[in-house]
Design a protein around this motif. Structure first.
Motif, short mmCIF file in Angstrom:
data_model
loop_
_atom_site.label_atom_id
_atom_site.label_comp_id
_atom_site.label_asym_id
_atom_site.label_seq_id
_atom_site.Cartn_x
_atom_site.Cartn_y
_atom_site.Cartn_z
N VAL A 78 0.85 -1.19 0.00
CA VAL A 78 0.00 0.00 0.00
C VAL A 78 0.88 1.24 0.00
CG1 VAL A 78 -1.71 1.31 1.33
CG2 VAL A 78 -1.88 -1.18 1.17
N ASP A 79 0.52 2.24 -0.82
CA ASP A 79 1.21 3.53 -0.86
C ASP A 79 0.41 4.55 -0.05
OD1 ASP A 79 3.06 2.40 -2.51
OD2 ASP A 79 2.37 3.39 -4.34
N THR A 80 1.08 5.20 0.88
CA THR A 80 0.45 6.22 1.72
C THR A 80 1.12 7.56 1.45
OG1 THR A 80 -0.01 4.59 3.43
CG2 THR A 80 -0.12 6.91 4.07
N GLU A 81 0.32 8.56 1.12
CA GLU A 81 0.84 9.90 0.85
C GLU A 81 1.19 10.59 2.16
OE1 GLU A 81 1.18 11.35 -2.18
OE2 GLU A 81 0.36 9.67 -3.34
N LEU A 82 2.40 11.18 2.21
CA LEU A 82 2.86 11.85 3.42
C LEU A 82 3.04 13.35 3.24
CD1 LEU A 82 5.50 9.26 4.68
CD2 LEU A 82 3.10 9.47 5.34
#
Length: 333
Positions: free
Chosen positions: A99-103
């Motif tokens: 999963v890619d999580t925007e920071l």
């Protein structure tokens, strides 16, 4: 005989008994209490559909993508993207279930924005990546790209014309061409051992790169530093080696400055390479080479590099010799 001329068959009402029976039935029905509506419906349901099923509890996520990522903003884009060179670093996450999580945003620019992304399989260790995303056509302002694109061609003349005329279709092509040009340059240079971020993947107009920094803090740009004399001399030596490595591949950065160099734990790292120039194939190539050396040399001179002018001339001469170029290379478009 009936109205149609046919003989009317005899019926039960010829003596009036049937009519009297119907009247009696109506009187009995009126005297009885009407059944409750829900009882009537219940009896009818049992006859037609069987027992009433228990009520269904609605999913609290109604309207959401219940098959989406368990957390974060999107599934990993690894599947379907073009991948970086092999052998890959051990830290690269290739699982399609990641999963890619925007920071947040690391940097905004004229052509693209760079975002910080955390990628990992839920429950496992995650990594940080820099996602460079070239902007949509209505928000892009490619910086003097006509000169950089000299020598770059696509196979279809329609696409070449669209890019030259800057139609929406042509701008989309340009964005993809910039992304893939940067990805290809980084792949070549990283494989050659030059100090650039590892290019993880490219997908349409997004390039995913190794994040250079500590924790979630990006490494500082050279322009932000005030190195002491020893550090300055060491950084100049690293820069010479990096530019010579580019020249061995026939390339120059094309937009080199102290803002396009990171310093991570004393190591110089080149970034922002979408406009990398083929010095021999591009008619403006020697001019871009001269400009790169002029710009970065001026920064080092302003920080006190000893004999900066001589050092700059020597660097340019070495690069031109590596590229097999003769003649002046100090002017630029």
């Amino acid at each position: 005989m009936g109205p149609s001329g046919l003989e009317t068959p005899p019926g039960p009402t010829h003596d009036g008994s049937f009519t009297r029976g119907r009247r009696a039935a109506r009187r009995r029905f009126a005297a009885e209490p009407a059944p409750a509506a829900d009882a009537y419906v219940s009896r009818r349901r049992r006859r037609t559909t069987g027992p009433t099923p228990p009520p269904v509890e609605l999913d609290g996520r109604a309207g959401e993508d219940v098959d989406g990522p368990p957390e974060g903003d999107r599934w990993s884009t690894w599947d379907g993207a073009d991948h970086g060179p092999v052998p890959r670093p051990d830290w690269v996450v290739t699982a399609t279930g990641a999963v890619d999580t925007e920071l947040g945003v690391l940097k905004t620019g004229k052509e693209a924005d760079v975002h910080l992304v955390r990628r990992g399989v839920p429950g496992d260790a995650a990594i940080l990546l820099a996602a460079k995303r070239y902007r949509s056509p209505e928000h892009r302002m490619f910086h003097r790209d006509a000169g950089y694109l000299q020598g770059r061609r696509v196979r279809r003349s329609r696409e070449t014309r669209a890019m030259a005329s800057r139609t929406d279709f042509g701008r989309d092509l340009l964005a993809g061409q910039w992304a893939r040009a940067e990805f290809a340059a980084l792949s070549t240079l990283w494989s050659a051992g030059l100090p650039v971020p590892y290019p993880v993947s490219v997908d349409d107009t997004e390039v995913l790169l190794e994040f250079v920094g500590d924790g979630e803090a990006a490494a500082p740009r050279l322009a932000q530093l005030r190195p002491d004399p020893d550090e300055l001399a060491d950084l100049w030596a690293q820069l010479r080696a990096a530019l010579q490595g580019l020249a061995r591949h026939g390339l120059t950065h094309g937009d080199l400055s102290a803002f396009n160099l990171l310093v991570h734990r004393g190591r110089l790292v080149m970034i922002d390479l979408p406009q990398v120039v083929d010095v021999v194939g591009n008619p403006f190539g020697p001019s871009y080479l001269g400009r790169d050396v002029d710009r970065i040399g001026a920064w080092f001179a302003a920080r006190g590099l000893p004999d900066a002018a001589a050092a700059q001339d020597a660097l340019l001469a070495d690069l031109m010799g590596e590229l097999g170029i003769t003649g002046p290379a100090t002017s630029h478009p």
